[in-house]
Write an enzyme that holds these catalytic residues in place. Structure first.
Site, mmCIF file in Angstrom:
data_model
loop_
_atom_site.group_PDB
_atom_site.id
_atom_site.type_symbol
_atom_site.label_atom_id
_atom_site.label_comp_id
_atom_site.label_asym_id
_atom_site.label_seq_id
_atom_site.Cartn_x
_atom_site.Cartn_y
_atom_site.Cartn_z
ATOM 1 N N ASP A 194 3.793 -4.040 7.939
ATOM 2 C CA ASP A 194 2.546 -3.283 7.819
ATOM 3 C C ASP A 194 1.401 -4.273 8.050
ATOM 4 O OD1 ASP A 194 0.234 -2.035 7.035
ATOM 5 O OD2 ASP A 194 0.943 -1.470 5.041
ATOM 6 N N LYS A 197 -9.515 -0.275 11.428
ATOM 7 C CA LYS A 197 -9.843 -1.448 10.602
ATOM 8 C C LYS A 197 -10.140 -2.665 11.469
ATOM 9 C CE LYS A 197 -7.357 -0.495 6.267
ATOM 10 N NZ LYS A 197 -6.935 0.905 6.372
ATOM 11 N N GLN A 222 -3.816 -4.908 7.167
ATOM 12 C CA GLN A 222 -4.805 -5.862 6.656
ATOM 13 C C GLN A 222 -4.729 -7.221 7.346
ATOM 14 O OE1 GLN A 222 -7.218 -5.162 4.486
ATOM 15 N NE2 GLN A 222 -6.536 -3.045 4.254
ATOM 16 N N HIS A 229 0.873 -1.175 0.000
ATOM 17 C CA HIS A 229 0.000 0.000 0.000
ATOM 18 C C HIS A 229 0.910 1.224 0.000
ATOM 19 C CE1 HIS A 229 -2.715 3.005 1.797
ATOM 20 N NE2 HIS A 229 -3.732 2.223 1.496
ATOM 21 N N CYS A 273 -4.892 2.329 -3.490
ATOM 22 C CA CYS A 273 -3.627 2.937 -3.018
ATOM 23 C C CYS A 273 -2.455 1.960 -3.165
ATOM 24 C CB CYS A 273 -3.728 3.414 -1.575
ATOM 25 S SG CYS A 273 -4.978 4.656 -1.307
#
Lengths: 99, 397
Positions: B187, B213, B190, B111, B354
């Site tokens: 990261d 999220k 997700q 991303h 993104c």
């Protein structure tokens, strides 16, 4: 006569192409499918896809529109397309309603 | 996992809208909403700054939220609250003492939040190597390992792709980096909401996640910092709470994660995030994972019936999160998304998500993809509605 205001925003620009999102202040209902001035590619009870020489436009019964794949820096052209669609719809004797 | 009871906890679901965009941000359950509301109604005061009792109570609740997050990720390191995952990654990008010639290794899966902060460092003479992935989102770990040299200061990879749902074997990435002495940032935007994440087991130096999220309030994010390298990181922002003593010629900086939370923080958000972590923990991340795998498998099977469809991401369902991207013939992804919204009351994401390198260079989809992303509150019946709408509203028109 129709008096439809709308908000036009650029959704994205990529690969030299622009997408615009259009929200009118009134619902324009379903577009005529066989209007002489519009080339309708897809006709669905809730939306139509109209072909213009430089782009396609998806027009929903709510009045919301998606202008697809215009060349770069086409905001003026996008406004012209929206006005043309509204004009055609109004000339067909339709009356807008609030969405 | 009682899906009916869970769904009752999410007030927004009562509107009858199908929400398949949890990869952007999740819906919020009542306990989270109530925690935020309770703060404003009963706890409102700044944290770590007042001697009055409301401030003391707010400080305790704020600290407890940190403790809950620490436990959730099973980390012994420091927990820093940020406004989102992007800020968490930028704290690291701005906090490391970069030297010209340093190398950062990242991937095409990323991303922008885990790419742009690194590309931006090229102006300081930092070299950024971007390792390609296959169209199903697999990174060649041997190739990645080969790019990690003694000059590599940081390896920055996603734990799971926001476009393809592919899960990266981050433990192996950490192993490769460790052999060359490089730091590792994961990261987890997700992954953290959907997988059981054990930061000690992963062994990374930095783990970034989005609170919003994972059922938390908007404006919440997390940066976990390994305590071994904590002193190597400089704060990106200084202000209230950053120092314990200040003279013109000498500043005594705060010790610990508060150094990275300058100014009055998002206290209500932090407390809400604590409630979100409680909620997820009570249900169980393994249960959530099981549910999302069922949904993903079912969706992919059903999508295959749609005329002209292309489904992206790993074939092996176990290598996916609850993210499924697809395209239909040459129909622009944005048109698919708006039709689903207008015709089916279904929210999905469309475009490049993104992740331009991935969608343009790997998937060759200039117009991006349509993306369904699940969470614990989604159902098979909602998938049926999606498929019906795709069939009747798009594919067969």
């Amino acid at each position: 006569m129709c008096n439809i205001q709308y908000k036009l925003t650029m959704l994205c620009r990529r690969g030299g192409r622009e997408f615009y999102h259009v929200y009118p202040d009134k619902s324009i209902g379903v577009l005529p499918h066989n209007h002489k001035d519009l080339k309708v590619l897809i006709s669905h009870p809730k939306y139509s896809v109209i072909s213009f020489p430089d782009c396609n436009v998806t027009v929903f019964a709510s009045g919301r529109m998606l202008i697809e794949n215009l060349p770069e820096d086409s905001e003026k052209r996008a406004h012209a397309i929206v006005r043309e669609i509204i004009s055609v719809w109004c000339q067909s004797g339709n009356t807008p309603t609030h969405p | 996992m009682n899906l009916n009871l869970i769904r009752k906890d999410f007030p927004q679901l009562r509107q009858g809208f199908i929400y398949f965009d949890s990869g952007s941000t999740s819906l919020k359950p009542a306990p989270v909403i109530n925690a935020v509301k309770d703060y404003y109604e009963t706890l409102s005061a700044s944290v770590g700054r007042g001697l009055h009792r409301p401030s003391n109570r707010a400080t305790t609740a704020y600290q407890e939220a940190h403790d809950k997050v620490r436990s959730f990720f099973n980390t012994k390191g420091h927990v820093v609250f940020t406004k989102n995952c992007t800020e968490a990654i930028n704290i690291v990008a701005h906090g490391i003492d970069w030297q010209a010639g340093d190398r950062i290794v990242t991937t095409y899966l990323e991303h922008n939040s885990n790419l742009l902060p690194w590309l931006n460092l090229r102006s300081h003479g930092v070299e950024v190597i971007t390792v390609k992935c296959t169209p199903d989102g697999t990174i060649n770990l041997k190739e990645l390992s080969d790019f990690i040299t003694e000059k590599t200061k940081l390896v920055a990879v996603t734990h799971a792709s926001n476009v393809l749902g592919s899960i990266v074997p981050v433990e192996e990435v950490v192993d490769s980096a460790r052999k060359k002495g490089a730091m590792v940032l994961i990261d987890g935007a997700q992954a953290a909401p959907h997988l059981k994440v054990d930061v000690q087991r992963i062994g990374c130096d930095f783990y970034a996640a989005s609170g919003h999220k994972m059922l938390g309030p908007s404006g919440t994010g997390i940066l976990l910092i390994n305590q071994d390298i904590f002193d190597q990181l400089r704060p990106m922002m200084l202000g209230g709470g950053s120092a314990t003593d200040v003279e013109f010629n000498k500043i005594t900086f705060t010790q610990g994660p508060a150094l990275f939370e300058a100014g009055t923080p998002n206290i209500a958000g932090a407390i809400g995030l604590g409630a979100a972590v409680d909620y997820l923990t009570n249900i169980g991340m393994e249960e959530i994972r099981k549910h999302e795998l069922q949904l993903s498998g079912y969706l992919i099977e059903q999508l295959k019936k749609v005329n002209g469809i292309t489904i992206y991401g790993p074939q092996d369902i176990n290598k996916r999160t609850g993210v499924v991207s697809f395209s239909i013939k040459d129909i622009p992804a944005h048109r698919i998304a708006i039709i689903l919204d207008e015709v089916g009351n279904i929210a999905i994401r469309s475009g490049n998500h993104c992740a331009f390198l991935l969608t343009h260079k790997i998937l060759k989809q200039e117009g991006g993809t349509a993306r369904v992303s699940f969470y614990l509150y989604n159902t098979k019946e909602e998938i049926d509605t999606l498929i019906d709408t795709l069939q009747e509203g798009i594919a067969h028109v």
